[in-house]
Each structure stands twice: as C-alpha cells, then as structure tokens.
Design a protein around this motif. Structure first.
Motif, PDB file in Angstrom:
ATOM      1  N   GLU A  49       0.836  -1.143  -0.167  1.00 38.32           N
ATOM      2  CA  GLU A  49      -0.177   0.172   0.061  1.00 38.32           C
ATOM      3  C   GLU A  49       0.638   1.186  -0.040  1.00 38.32           C
ATOM      4  OE1 GLU A  49      -3.096   0.185  -0.233  1.00 38.32           O
ATOM      5  OE2 GLU A  49      -3.691  -1.803  -0.133  1.00 38.32           O
ATOM      6  N   SER A  51       0.307   3.908   1.418  1.00 42.24           N
ATOM      7  CA  SER A  51       0.482   4.350   3.023  1.00 42.24           C
ATOM      8  C   SER A  51       1.615   3.810   3.727  1.00 42.24           C
ATOM      9  CB  SER A  51      -0.814   4.093   3.683  1.00 42.24           C
ATOM     10  OG  SER A  51      -0.949   2.851   3.718  1.00 42.24           O
ATOM     11  N   ALA A 205      -0.876  -2.285  -5.567  1.00 46.23           N
ATOM     12  CA  ALA A 205      -2.104  -1.973  -5.125  1.00 46.23           C
ATOM     13  C   ALA A 205      -3.067  -1.913  -6.508  1.00 46.23           C
ATOM     14  CB  ALA A 205      -2.351  -0.585  -4.498  1.00 46.23           C
TER      15      ALA A 205
END
Length: 315
Positions: A49, A51, A205
């Motif tokens: 991800e 993040s 992703a």
C-alpha cells in the motif's frame, strides 16, 4: 621560542585531531544514513500500500534528519488532502468531515515545480514559498529553522503529493535542527527511493485491485456458466419431451383409427342383437370402454401437437 613553537605545534595537533574527530563523526553519520536508506528500500520492496511507504518515509525523515513535525498529503489542483495516503494523519485543522483544504495556487505550482527534495528556510523570504501550507498542516506554532519538502513523483512529470517536515519549537533564527545544504545528496537519494517505492506500491495496489476485479468477473462467469448449463439441461429436457410427445401423437393416431373401427363394429353389433338379448350389456360396456379410450387418445393427440409444452405432461 622553543616553548612557543611547541605550544603552536600542540595547538595544531589538537585542531587536526578535532577535525579528524568531526570527519569521523560525519563519516559515521553518513554511513548510518546509508544503512537507514537501504533498510527503507528493503522494507518498502514488500509494501503493498502507498500508505506503508509514506509512513516509513516519515519515520526515516524523523529519525535521520530530526524533523519533529512531518506528514504526507495528496495534491489535487489547488487542494491538499492529509488523508490521501497516510493512515495516521497528523493533528491539523482538517477535520474528519473535511479532509482537504485549498492552498495558494502559487504554493501548489511551487510544489509541482520541485524536481527532488528541497530545503526551505522558515524565515520571511523562505516562508513565502509555502504560504499558508505549514499553518494548515501544523497549526500549533510558528516554524523555525528549516522545512523539508519532498515531492511525490511516482510517475514521470506528475506530482501527486508531497512530504513536508519541519520543527515547531525554538527561535526562528535557530538553524541547528533539520537538514543542511550538505545533506543535498542524501535528500536526492531519499527522494528517488521514495518515488520508486511509491511507484512499486501503487503498482502492487493496482494489481491487487485488478486481481479482485478478475476474481469477481470469474465468480460472475461461473454463475453465468452454471445458469447456462441449467438452461441447457432444461432445453434438452424440453426437446426430449417434444420428441416423446410427437411419438405419442403418432401412436395415438394409429390407436384412434383402431378405436374408430371398434366403435363402428360395436354400433353394428348393438343394432343386430335382439332387444332382450343378454349380450347387449356387454356391448354397452365395450362401447363405454371405447369412449374412454377415445378421450385418452384425444389427449395424446393434443400432447403431440406442435404447440405442446412440458407442462402438458401432467395430463
């Protein structure tokens, strides 16, 4: 004179020793940064991800460069969104219901113009480049020292956001904290590693999303295939029923002709028997049986008609 010369020599040796110590410390510091950067690259290689990449980048900026306040945000037009990437958004003026905030078009243009990580002085001259942005991201105190801006460019020529870090305590003239000009090489390497890791995470992703779409498409395909097989089985049954109905109709026609002959002979026999003959009851019973057989034959003929459907099988 000799004592003075010895004192000068001792002072020179002390200065050289101090320079060696400083050089050794700088070398150790640079080595630690390289190790930290390599560890960041290795950990981000398995990040699934964006993040995860940005959270590790924020930790690296804090641990290696000593930046107290740091965050990552998305950039869309003239708006920033601190929750676009990071799962642990900083305390800011952006509320949960309003995750984006408009910024100056000049600041947005400045962020997009940065090729790599850049140091911005938090004085009157430098603060103008980030006009209002630091107040939105870190509203609690005025910045001091330096601010670090790392543009996020996972795709060539496209800035999708940035990492911004600064210190929020001490006098504004204090420049002992944060990155220095001699950190330029490290910042370029950091910026490149972040972009590569972010590009990889975005690709992973995207592949995961496409995999989920493919799995959903496969599930729907299997459902449609099962429905198609069920329809095919029903069609086979319908065709089998139609074949059976046609066969029954053909048999019923032949049987109907036989019943017509029997009915004809029963009628003639009934006419030939005397009125009080005991055989008339048997003839009447035969006639009734022929009538019942005729009705059944008529149903079979209807069943074998072209418009017959499987529901007629209940007859």
């Amino acid at each position: 004179m000799q004592e003075l010369h010895e004192a000068d020599e001792l002072a020179r040796l002390r200065r050289e020793n101090q320079l060696l110590r400083e050089g050794r410390l700088e070398l150790v510091q640079e080595l630690n940064r390289i190790i930290a950067l390599g560890d960041f690259a290795m950990r981000c290689a398995t990040a699934g991800e964006p993040s995860e990449v940005l959270e590790r980048a924020l930790d690296l900026v804090g641990s290696v460069l000593g930046m107290e306040q740091r965050t990552a945000f998305g950039l869309s037009g003239d708006r920033v969104d601190v929750r676009a990437f990071s799962r642990r958004a900083p305390e800011s003026r952006l509320t949960a219901g309003d995750t984006s905030r408009a910024i100056s078009p000049n600041v947005a243009a400045y962020l997009r113009s940065l090729p790599v990580a850049t140091i911005v002085r938090c004085d009157e001259e430098g603060a103008g480049r980030l006009e209002g942005l630091l107040d939105v991201l870190f509203p609690h105190a005025a910045p001091h020292g330096t601010a670090l801006v790392i543009p996020l460019k996972p795709l060539p020529g496209e800035t999708i956001g940035a990492i911004v870090a600064c210190n929020r305590s001490g006098p504004a003239s204090d420049r002992t904290f944060g990155p220095k000009e001699n950190d330029a090489t490290f910042l370029v390497l950091l910026s490149n590693h972040v972009d590569r890791a972010l590009q990889s995470a975005l690709l992973v992703a995207d592949l995961r999303a496409r995999g989920e779409e493919l799995a959903e498409s496969t599930r729907r395909f299997r459902e449609n295939l099962a429905h198609l097989k069920g329809t095919e089985e029903e069609l086979v049954k319908a065709r089998s029923f139609q074949s059976l109905a046609r066969l029954a109709g053909d048999v019923a026609r032949d049987f109907s002709d036989l019943l017509a002959d029997i009915k004809h002979h029963v009628g003639r026999l009934d006419q030939d028997l005397p009125a009080r003959s005991s055989g008339r009851d048997d003839v009447a019973a035969i006639g009734a049986a022929v009538d019942r057989a005729t009705r059944i034959t008529r149903q079979l003929l209807e069943l074998g008609a072209p418009s017959a459907e499987p529901r007629d099988e209940q007859r």
